[in-house]
Design a protein around this motif. Structure first.
Motif, PDB file in Angstrom:
ATOM      1  N   ASN A 140      33.824  -0.163 -11.112  1.00  0.00           N
ATOM      2  CA  ASN A 140      34.130   0.880 -10.140  1.00  0.00           C
ATOM      3  C   ASN A 140      34.199   2.248 -10.817  1.00  0.00           C
ATOM      4  O   ASN A 140      35.003   3.093 -10.446  1.00  0.00           O
ATOM      5  CB  ASN A 140      35.428   0.570  -9.400  1.00  0.00           C
ATOM      6  CG  ASN A 140      36.632   0.607 -10.319  1.00  0.00           C
ATOM      7  OD1 ASN A 140      36.501   0.562 -11.533  1.00  0.00           O
ATOM      8  ND2 ASN A 140      37.809   0.703  -9.736  1.00  0.00           N
ATOM      9  N   SER A 180      35.724  -0.721   0.206  1.00  0.00           N
ATOM     10  CA  SER A 180      35.587   0.119   1.402  1.00  0.00           C
ATOM     11  C   SER A 180      34.193   0.721   1.455  1.00  0.00           C
ATOM     12  O   SER A 180      33.604   1.029   0.413  1.00  0.00           O
ATOM     13  CB  SER A 180      36.628   1.251   1.382  1.00  0.00           C
ATOM     14  OG  SER A 180      36.221   2.283   0.492  1.00  0.00           O
ATOM     15  N   ASN A 200      37.113   2.543  -4.737  1.00  0.00           N
ATOM     16  CA  ASN A 200      37.458   1.322  -4.016  1.00  0.00           C
ATOM     17  C   ASN A 200      36.172   0.714  -3.458  1.00  0.00           C
ATOM     18  O   ASN A 200      35.685   1.128  -2.415  1.00  0.00           O
ATOM     19  CB  ASN A 200      38.448   1.621  -2.890  1.00  0.00           C
ATOM     20  CG  ASN A 200      38.803   0.381  -2.096  1.00  0.00           C
ATOM     21  OD1 ASN A 200      38.297  -0.707  -2.354  1.00  0.00           O
ATOM     22  ND2 ASN A 200      39.659   0.536  -1.119  1.00  0.00           N
ATOM     23  N   GLY A 229      34.107   4.062  -0.364  1.00  0.00           N
ATOM     24  CA  GLY A 229      34.118   3.933  -1.819  1.00  0.00           C
ATOM     25  C   GLY A 229      32.768   3.533  -2.364  1.00  0.00           C
ATOM     26  O   GLY A 229      32.305   4.072  -3.374  1.00  0.00           O
TER      27      GLY A 229
END
Length: 135
Positions: free
Chosen positions: A4, A106, A103, A109
């Motif tokens: 991420n 989501s 994130n 994200g």
């Protein structure tokens, strides 16, 4: 990009102090990225004007004077962290960049890491132009 986070490294033929200034001086930052009243002071809150992406609230989390700064980006929406570290090398200065904490569960994200992953390399390339023109 891994997991991420977006991680990049660029070397500029400029002194470390000049690259640091391009990252932490509002007038120079606005010339290569976006307008924002950044200051290398822990706890300093500022807003980045991202044009069509809106005003993004930020807060400085850590500072190692002249070497590294990290700050929250898009607090309350993306809630990511940007970290810039500069180091003197034979060729000038290496900038290590990390934009982390997306994130991926989501849609926002996932869209942000993809879009910013494509955008950051070009933005970082613009740092050199600011420094060349500052001389």
């Amino acid at each position: 990009m891994t997991d991420n986070a977006i991680r990049l490294e660029r070397t500029f033929p400029h002194p470390k102090e000049a690259v640091w200034a391009a990252l932490t001086t509002p007038e120079l930052l606005a010339r290569w990225w976006a307008a924002g009243d950044i200051a290398p002071v822990v706890g300093h809150r500022f807003t980045m004007d991202m044009g069509g992406w809106g005003q993004q609230p930020c807060e400085v989390l850590t500072v190692e004077a002249g070497t590294s700064i990290s700050f929250t980006f898009a607090e309350g929406t993306l809630d990511t962290t940007i970290t810039w570290t500069v180091k003197t090398v034979d060729a000038g200065t290496t900038l290590t960049f990390e934009h982390a904490g997306f994130n991926l569960d989501s849609p926002m994200g996932r869209q942000a890491i993809e879009g910013m992953g494509n955008g950051w390399p070009g933005l970082l390339a613009r740092v050199d132009g600011v420094l060349v023109n500052a001389g």
